[in-house]
Motif scaffolding. Structure first.
Motif, PDB file in Angstrom:
ATOM      1  N   LEU A  50       0.786  -1.128  -0.337  1.00  0.00           N
ATOM      2  CA  LEU A  50       0.023  -0.004  -0.182  1.00  0.00           C
ATOM      3  C   LEU A  50       1.320   1.149   0.099  1.00  0.00           C
ATOM      4  O   LEU A  50       1.793   1.284   1.093  1.00  0.00           O
ATOM      5  CB  LEU A  50      -0.507   0.167   1.512  1.00  0.00           C
ATOM      6  CG  LEU A  50      -1.759   1.571   1.179  1.00  0.00           C
ATOM      7  CD1 LEU A  50      -2.810   1.397   0.168  1.00  0.00           C
ATOM      8  CD2 LEU A  50      -2.374   1.141   2.752  1.00  0.00           C
ATOM      9  N   PHE A  51       0.557   1.709  -0.964  1.00  0.00           N
ATOM     10  CA  PHE A  51       1.740   3.615  -0.910  1.00  0.00           C
ATOM     11  C   PHE A  51       0.902   4.661  -1.147  1.00  0.00           C
ATOM     12  O   PHE A  51      -0.620   4.585  -0.721  1.00  0.00           O
ATOM     13  CB  PHE A  51       1.654   3.583  -2.610  1.00  0.00           C
ATOM     14  CG  PHE A  51       2.684   2.957  -3.181  1.00  0.00           C
ATOM     15  CD1 PHE A  51       4.609   3.116  -3.256  1.00  0.00           C
ATOM     16  CD2 PHE A  51       2.454   1.457  -3.445  1.00  0.00           C
ATOM     17  CE1 PHE A  51       5.327   2.168  -3.974  1.00  0.00           C
ATOM     18  CE2 PHE A  51       3.401   0.765  -4.099  1.00  0.00           C
ATOM     19  CZ  PHE A  51       5.122   1.310  -3.819  1.00  0.00           C
ATOM     20  N   GLU A  52       1.309   5.092   0.511  1.00  0.00           N
ATOM     21  CA  GLU A  52       0.605   6.067   0.995  1.00  0.00           C
ATOM     22  C   GLU A  52       0.024   7.622   0.223  1.00  0.00           C
ATOM     23  O   GLU A  52       1.114   7.127  -0.779  1.00  0.00           O
ATOM     24  CB  GLU A  52       1.262   6.642   2.446  1.00  0.00           C
ATOM     25  CG  GLU A  52       0.641   8.270   3.134  1.00  0.00           C
ATOM     26  CD  GLU A  52       1.390   8.630   3.985  1.00  0.00           C
ATOM     27  OE1 GLU A  52       1.059   9.100   5.390  1.00  0.00           O
ATOM     28  OE2 GLU A  52       2.628   7.973   4.128  1.00  0.00           O
TER      29      GLU A  52
ATOM     30  N   LEU B 259       3.173  -4.488   3.242  1.00  0.00           N
ATOM     31  CA  LEU B 259       3.606  -3.560   3.237  1.00  0.00           C
ATOM     32  C   LEU B 259       2.756  -2.117   3.607  1.00  0.00           C
ATOM     33  O   LEU B 259       2.013  -2.677   2.399  1.00  0.00           O
ATOM     34  CB  LEU B 259       4.737  -3.107   2.335  1.00  0.00           C
ATOM     35  CG  LEU B 259       5.706  -2.086   2.798  1.00  0.00           C
ATOM     36  CD1 LEU B 259       6.930  -1.899   4.119  1.00  0.00           C
ATOM     37  CD2 LEU B 259       6.949  -2.495   1.967  1.00  0.00           C
ATOM     38  N   PHE B 260       3.296  -1.295   4.022  1.00  0.00           N
ATOM     39  CA  PHE B 260       2.730  -0.021   4.050  1.00  0.00           C
ATOM     40  C   PHE B 260       3.563   0.848   3.907  1.00  0.00           C
ATOM     41  O   PHE B 260       4.280   1.262   4.354  1.00  0.00           O
ATOM     42  CB  PHE B 260       1.793   0.383   4.761  1.00  0.00           C
ATOM     43  CG  PHE B 260       1.716   1.863   5.230  1.00  0.00           C
ATOM     44  CD1 PHE B 260       1.136   2.228   4.059  1.00  0.00           C
ATOM     45  CD2 PHE B 260       1.091   2.547   6.770  1.00  0.00           C
ATOM     46  CE1 PHE B 260       0.212   3.817   3.874  1.00  0.00           C
ATOM     47  CE2 PHE B 260       0.998   4.281   6.563  1.00  0.00           C
ATOM     48  CZ  PHE B 260      -0.130   4.631   5.075  1.00  0.00           C
TER      49      PHE B 260
ATOM     50  N   ILE C  87      -2.776   4.145  -3.257  1.00  0.00           N
ATOM     51  CA  ILE C  87      -3.334   2.652  -3.598  1.00  0.00           C
ATOM     52  C   ILE C  87      -2.462   1.584  -2.903  1.00  0.00           C
ATOM     53  O   ILE C  87      -0.995   1.555  -2.650  1.00  0.00           O
ATOM     54  CB  ILE C  87      -1.927   3.278  -4.984  1.00  0.00           C
ATOM     55  CG1 ILE C  87      -3.140   4.472  -5.524  1.00  0.00           C
ATOM     56  CG2 ILE C  87      -1.974   2.132  -5.940  1.00  0.00           C
ATOM     57  CD1 ILE C  87      -1.890   5.263  -7.158  1.00  0.00           C
ATOM     58  N   LEU C  88      -2.908   1.043  -3.218  1.00  0.00           N
ATOM     59  CA  LEU C  88      -2.652  -1.144  -3.401  1.00  0.00           C
ATOM     60  C   LEU C  88      -2.651  -1.148  -4.372  1.00  0.00           C
ATOM     61  O   LEU C  88      -3.314  -1.775  -4.958  1.00  0.00           O
ATOM     62  CB  LEU C  88      -3.959  -1.255  -2.203  1.00  0.00           C
ATOM     63  CG  LEU C  88      -3.992  -2.131  -1.255  1.00  0.00           C
ATOM     64  CD1 LEU C  88      -3.262  -2.709  -0.448  1.00  0.00           C
ATOM     65  CD2 LEU C  88      -5.482  -3.014  -0.890  1.00  0.00           C
ATOM     66  N   ILE C  89      -1.620  -1.952  -3.961  1.00  0.00           N
ATOM     67  CA  ILE C  89      -0.835  -3.004  -5.093  1.00  0.00           C
ATOM     68  C   ILE C  89      -1.125  -4.708  -4.518  1.00  0.00           C
ATOM     69  O   ILE C  89      -0.822  -4.713  -4.141  1.00  0.00           O
ATOM     70  CB  ILE C  89       0.714  -2.591  -5.542  1.00  0.00           C
ATOM     71  CG1 ILE C  89       0.308  -1.445  -6.111  1.00  0.00           C
ATOM     72  CG2 ILE C  89       1.041  -3.387  -6.757  1.00  0.00           C
ATOM     73  CD1 ILE C  89       0.257  -0.598  -7.166  1.00  0.00           C
TER      74      ILE C  89
END
Length: 443
Positions: free
Chosen positions: A241-243, A364-365, A433-435
């Motif tokens: 997850l990208f902040e 992972l965040f 955005i969640l990958i």
């Protein structure tokens, strides 16, 4: 802080003078940018003033054409003699350049004719003493968050204003005025595990739209403290997850890949991508140049071409590119009104940030990215990262000294969720955005 030296009429007249001079000297076509800018920036560190900066600048850029040969010159001197010499210099360059059939002014049929008030000009008359006080309050609020914040990289308050005219020999003349203001802070926390740094900021066209200075400082302090005790994680494939602030960089890589220069040079992994599935079906991206007080709003681009609201990505399918006149001609297409860059990009959300954390489960965040390991030709992506490990939808502990890697083709198509936690202090309004999965290299 809005004391321009030249009125709108004066700067328009100056541009007209350059166009007349270019015709007199034999140019077959000409375009001119005339601008003036001014600003103030104050920074403090540990409560003491570090820097006070003022800037005031002006300039004229002249581009002339001799058929399909092009020359450019610029000056910061607005005197008649200097303008004449600048046109002469541009023409001298044009005479020695190779012919380029794609060079030339934009198609006059595409010039902007409607100029709505987008409310982007809000001068901030901020005395330097008040700017210093604001910065001090911002930093003090951050340092007061936790006793472990013993140091600081400082806080700053900035304000700027600009006025410009773009005009050309095909009859277009457009005036623009805008302001941009900001408050930021970067704080350092330390305990037995080591030292950590983080920051926060706010930016807006109008000072009234800025976040409270103390709130900015507290956010920076809280972000620094929560990173204490960071450690590496085991190497593997995990959902990531990208902040929101770093998720914006993913959208930036897409912009670069579908912009004219990369496309006609064949240096993009998204060449010939119109009509194809570039993102996962959850992704919708709109370009909207008409956002009121938007940080990238404008009725025309750097060539006078009218801008337009566009649905660039619908359910993951690429609908358009970012093109100026030159790149459009190279590709056999039409300008999209993006000479000079993109306008406000709005990325649709699928849910809240908390919902994304729950959807992530264990993984992972990412809150910070390091390095520039992106190959736009192949789409290969590898960057240093820091953030937090998440277990069962809950943040477990901070993470550092890791690398996240993949290929942008797979990353874009692997987007399974987008948060509604978008930042108002950016021209790219995208949430976290969640990958679905990326390679995480730790230990």
């Amino acid at each position: 802080m809005s004391d321009f030296s030249f009125s709108p009429d004066q700067i328009r007249d100056l541009a007209a003078t350059v166009l007349d001079e270019a015709r007199r000297q034999g140019a077959t076509a000409c375009e001119v940018d005339a601008s003036e800018g001014l600003g103030q920036n104050v920074s403090v560190r540990l409560g003491e003033v570090e820097t006070i900066e003022y800037n005031r600048d002006k300039g004229v850029g002249v581009t002339v054409y001799l058929g399909s040969r092009k020359g450019h010159a610029s000056t910061s001197d607005f005197s008649k003699t200097a303008l004449v010499d600048t046109v002469k210099a541009a023409l001298s360059i044009a005479r020695y350049t190779a012919e380029d059939p794609c060079a030339g002014l934009a198609d006059p049929a595409r010039f902007a004719t409607v100029f709505p008030d987008l409310d982007v000009y809000h001068p901030w008359s901020l005395p330097v003493e008040q700017a210093i006080e604001l910065a001090q309050r911002c930093e003090a609020a951050g340092r007061g968050v936790d006793a472990r914040i013993g140091n600081s990289e400082g806080a700053s308050v900035s304000t700027s204003a600009s006025r410009w005219v773009y005009a050309n020999s095909a009859g277009f003349s457009g005036l623009g005025e805008s302001t941009r203001h900001g408050i930021s802070a970067a704080l350092i926390a330390e305990d037995e595990s080591g030292m950590q740094r983080d920051y926060w900021y706010t930016a807006a066209r109008a000072a009234a739209d800025l976040d409270d200075a103390e709130a900015v400082g507290r956010k920076a302090g809280e972000r620094a403290v929560r990173r204490l005790g960071a450690r590496r994680v085991k190497t593997g494939e995990y959902p990531v997850l990208f902040e929101a602030p770093v998720a914006s960089s993913l959208i930036g890589h897409w912009v670069s890949a579908v912009s004219g220069g990369s496309l006609y040079r064949k240096t993009s992994f998204l060449t010939d991508s119109i009509g194809t599935q570039v993102f996962s079906p959850v992704v919708d991206i709109v370009e909207d140049p008409f956002v009121i007080r938007g940080l990238s709003s404008g009725a025309f681009d750097a060539e006078g071409v009218a801008t337009a609201r566009r649905d660039l990505v619908t359910a993951g399918v690429q609908n358009g590119y970012f093109l100026g006149s030159y790149s459009a001609r190279k590709l056999g297409m039409q300008s999209t009104g993006n000479a000079g860059g993109t306008h406000n990009l709005l990325v649709g959300a699928t849910g809240s940030f908390d919902a994304l954390l729950a959807q992530l489960g264990t993984g992972l965040f990412v809150t910070e990215l390091l390095g520039h390991g992106i190959n736009l030709v192949t789409g290969d992506y590898s960057r240093g990262a820091a953030g937090f490990w998440v277990e069962n939808g809950r943040i477990s502990h901070p993470v550092e000294e890791i690398t996240v890697a993949g290929n942008l083709r797979d990353i874009f198509k692997g987007i399974v969720g987008i948060g509604d936690d978008w930042l108002v202090s950016s021209s790219r309004r995208v949430g976290s955005i969640l990958i679905d999965k990326m390679t995480v290299a730790g230990h």
